[in-house]
Design an enzyme around this catalytic site. Structure first.
Site, mmCIF file in Angstrom:
data_model
loop_
_atom_site.group_PDB
_atom_site.id
_atom_site.type_symbol
_atom_site.label_atom_id
_atom_site.label_comp_id
_atom_site.label_asym_id
_atom_site.label_seq_id
_atom_site.Cartn_x
_atom_site.Cartn_y
_atom_site.Cartn_z
ATOM 1 C CE1 TYR A 62 -3.466 -2.514 0.083
ATOM 2 C CE2 TYR A 62 -4.260 -1.514 2.105
ATOM 3 C CZ TYR A 62 -4.427 -2.410 1.070
ATOM 4 O OH TYR A 62 -5.554 -3.184 1.026
ATOM 5 C CE LYS A 112 -1.333 -18.358 0.181
ATOM 6 N NZ LYS A 112 -2.079 -19.577 0.580
ATOM 7 C CG ASP A 144 -5.159 -19.529 1.880
ATOM 8 O OD1 ASP A 144 -4.399 -19.347 2.843
ATOM 9 O OD2 ASP A 144 -4.924 -20.380 0.999
ATOM 10 C CG ASP A 168 -7.953 -2.835 3.539
ATOM 11 O OD1 ASP A 168 -9.029 -2.641 4.126
ATOM 12 O OD2 ASP A 168 -7.642 -2.247 2.486
ATOM 13 C CG ASP A 172 -13.467 -4.384 4.601
ATOM 14 O OD1 ASP A 172 -13.098 -3.714 5.590
ATOM 15 O OD2 ASP A 172 -13.641 -3.880 3.479
#
Length: 267
Positions: A62, A112, A144, A168, A172
């Site tokens: 980001y 990951k 995941d 992020d 959500d």
């Protein structure tokens, strides 16, 4: 959120500018089920969904400018996923201290590293700092699998520490588990220094001026701010008002239009 504004201006120039300019390296996002009727998960109770995510807030992809090079079929988009040891250490140490303060005293690293080898640095640092917190149990999970288990078995999570990008996304998902983005609050924190608190949702221009948007995310952010500055009793009172209002039915829900914004705020 205004459709007349170029996409990403608010995020890149204002939100990221504040986060990096003030070194707000912790993005703290509680995932709390205030009332069972708000969750889409069958059979899950309030005590089953009670976790907090510590998202690293100043590094990762980001914060890198990246570039698109070439033309036509030769166009390539590149942006580095960049982590530093000091950046990982400080957010991980904050997460361990937070986990120590919670009843379960358990910290999960979400990464990951099987597919992104550079994220092994997160696991190395987790183990190093974990030695300083022998009373906090720890584990690591791929992002995941985390998304799957947040839906199937959210009660296994207590405190999560993760990267900027993954934080992020999973927060959500976490918001959806407890009623939606309209109820989710967050803190952008530099311990001991100026910090910023906000709902995690963006603006909603289609509701502007109508007084129908839910204020619960903003009110929850106020509760976090109060606790951050040492006004714990006041912060708890604000959060209890949200919980009691939802459970008692005076707050009907979090969807826009269920109640007037001012009516919910007055409750």
């Amino acid at each position: 959120g205004d459709p007349r504004a170029p996409r990403g201006v608010v995020e890149r120039e204002i939100i990221f500018g504040l986060r990096q300019g003030l070194e707000l390296f912790v993005n703290l996002r509680p995932i709390t089920l205030y009332d069972e009727r708000l969750t889409p998960l069958r059979g899950k109770r309030a005590q089953d969904i009670d976790m907090v995510v510590v998202r690293e807030n100043t590094e990762d992809v980001y914060t890198q400018p990246g570039a698109i090079t070439g033309t036509g079929r030769d166009e390539v988009g590149i942006a580095p996923m960049r982590f530093t040891r000091p950046g990982i250490e400080r957010v991980t140490r904050y997460a361990f201290a937070l986990a120590r303060s919670r009843p379960k005293k358990h910290l999960t690293l979400v990464d990951k590293s099987n597919a992104i080898p550079i994220q092994e640095l997160w696991r190395t640092i987790l183990e190093e700092i974990g030695a300083e917190f022998p009373d906090v149990t720890r584990d690591a999970m791929y992002v995941d699998a985390t998304c799957m288990w947040m839906v199937q078995k959210p009660e296994q999570f207590d405190t999560i520490v993760t990267t900027n990008l993954f934080g992020d996304i999973i927060t959500d998902l976490g918001a959806a588990l407890v009623g939606g983005l309209g109820i989710a609050a967050s803190g952008n924190i530099h311990p001991g220094k100026t910090s910023m608190f906000e709902p995690i949702h963006g603006s909603a221009p289609k509701y502007a001026g109508q007084g129908v948007a839910s204020p619960l995310g903003s009110i929850g952010a106020l509760a976090m701010l109060l606790r951050h500055i040492g006004e714990t009793e006041a912060g708890d009172a604000v959060e209890h008002a949200i919980r009691d209002g939802l459970r008692g039915g005076t707050i009907k829900g979090v969807e826009a239009g269920l109640q007037k914004t001012d009516e919910v705020a007055d409750i």
